[in-house]
Design a protein around this motif. Structure first.
Motif, PDB file in Angstrom:
ATOM      1  N   GLN A  64       0.818  -1.197   0.108  1.00 55.99           N
ATOM      2  CA  GLN A  64       0.149   0.007   0.030  1.00 55.99           C
ATOM      3  C   GLN A  64       0.940   1.173  -0.204  1.00 55.99           C
ATOM      4  O   GLN A  64       0.637   2.228  -0.824  1.00 55.99           O
ATOM      5  N   LYS A  67       2.179   1.961  -3.493  1.00 60.43           N
ATOM      6  CA  LYS A  67       1.008   2.301  -4.274  1.00 60.43           C
ATOM      7  C   LYS A  67       0.784   3.812  -4.002  1.00 60.43           C
ATOM      8  O   LYS A  67       0.702   4.622  -5.007  1.00 60.43           O
ATOM      9  N   GLU A  70       4.024   5.677  -5.581  1.00 54.47           N
ATOM     10  CA  GLU A  70       3.749   5.676  -6.889  1.00 54.47           C
ATOM     11  C   GLU A  70       2.771   6.524  -7.780  1.00 54.47           C
ATOM     12  O   GLU A  70       2.840   7.193  -8.578  1.00 54.47           O
TER      13      GLU A  70
END
Length: 215
Positions: A64, A67, A70
């Motif tokens: 997580q 992510k 990103e």
């Protein structure tokens, strides 16, 4: 004992810079920790599993965090050259800029830098000894600098035309991964690190490289 306790209490106060509630510049403390680690990790340690181990999180939590980073364009995933089924996490130019300008520990780094080189070296060496004692007591294996690892072996060294342009040419080998390691990479963090006192004299190669780059 009172002196040791006072020193530890001061370390705890300094740690408030990187453990905080909420977020700073859009990232929570563990996200900063992850970005900071990936910015300093070698190519063997920029994986989701290595990240999870370093920040003390589950694979799901680490995933997580990746992510989130990103989504802010601070990280990108690329296939591993060694194992196409795996991915390697790379900090982007935007992520490096964020670390340089907004990392919460930057003011601590600046404060330590102001102590001067000799004091910085003494502080670093003292903290390293403390970690050595903690590792021995708790049988922990933390990430640390490649140059101090028992798996690093010297293959050869030289200062050629590349070094004259600022690139060192000393060659090393990681005996764990059976892969070549450049002189620059010996300064990076590795989560497969194991401590040793018998290591290549990398400082000598670094000094020669600095002299060659200034020539």
């Amino acid at each position: 004992m009172p002196l040791a306790r006072e020193a530890v209490e001061l370390l705890v106060q300094a740690a408030r810079a990187w453990y905080f509630e909420g977020n700073q510049h859009g990232l929570r403390d563990r996200e900063w920790m992850a970005l900071r680690f990936l910015g300093r990790a070698n190519r063997f340690s920029r994986t989701p599993s290595a990240l999870a181990g370093f920040i003390g999180a589950t694979r799901a939590t680490a995933s997580q965090i990746v992510k989130t980073l990103e989504g802010k364009s601070f990280l990108v995933r690329k296939p591993s050259h060694e194992d196409k089924r795996s991915v390697v996490l790379h900090v982007t130019a935007q992520g490096e800029k964020c670390l340089s300008q907004h990392d919460p520990i930057n003011h601590v780094v600046n404060a330590v830098t102001s102590l001067g080189t000799d004091e910085c070296i003494r502080l670093r060496d003292s903290l390293r000894e403390i970690l050595n004692h903690l590792d021995a007591a708790h049988q922990r294996l933390d990430a640390s600098i490649c140059r101090d690892c028992m798996f690093l072996a010297e293959r050869g060294a030289g200062i050629g035309p590349a070094a004259a342009k600022g690139r060192a040419t000393a060659e090393f080998m990681c005996r764990l991964y059976r892969a070549p390691v450049s002189l620059e990479e010996t300064e990076l963090l590795c989560t497969s690190f194991e401590r040793t006192r018998d290591r290549p004299k990398i400082e000598e190669h670094l000094d020669r490289a600095r002299v060659a780059s200034q020539g």
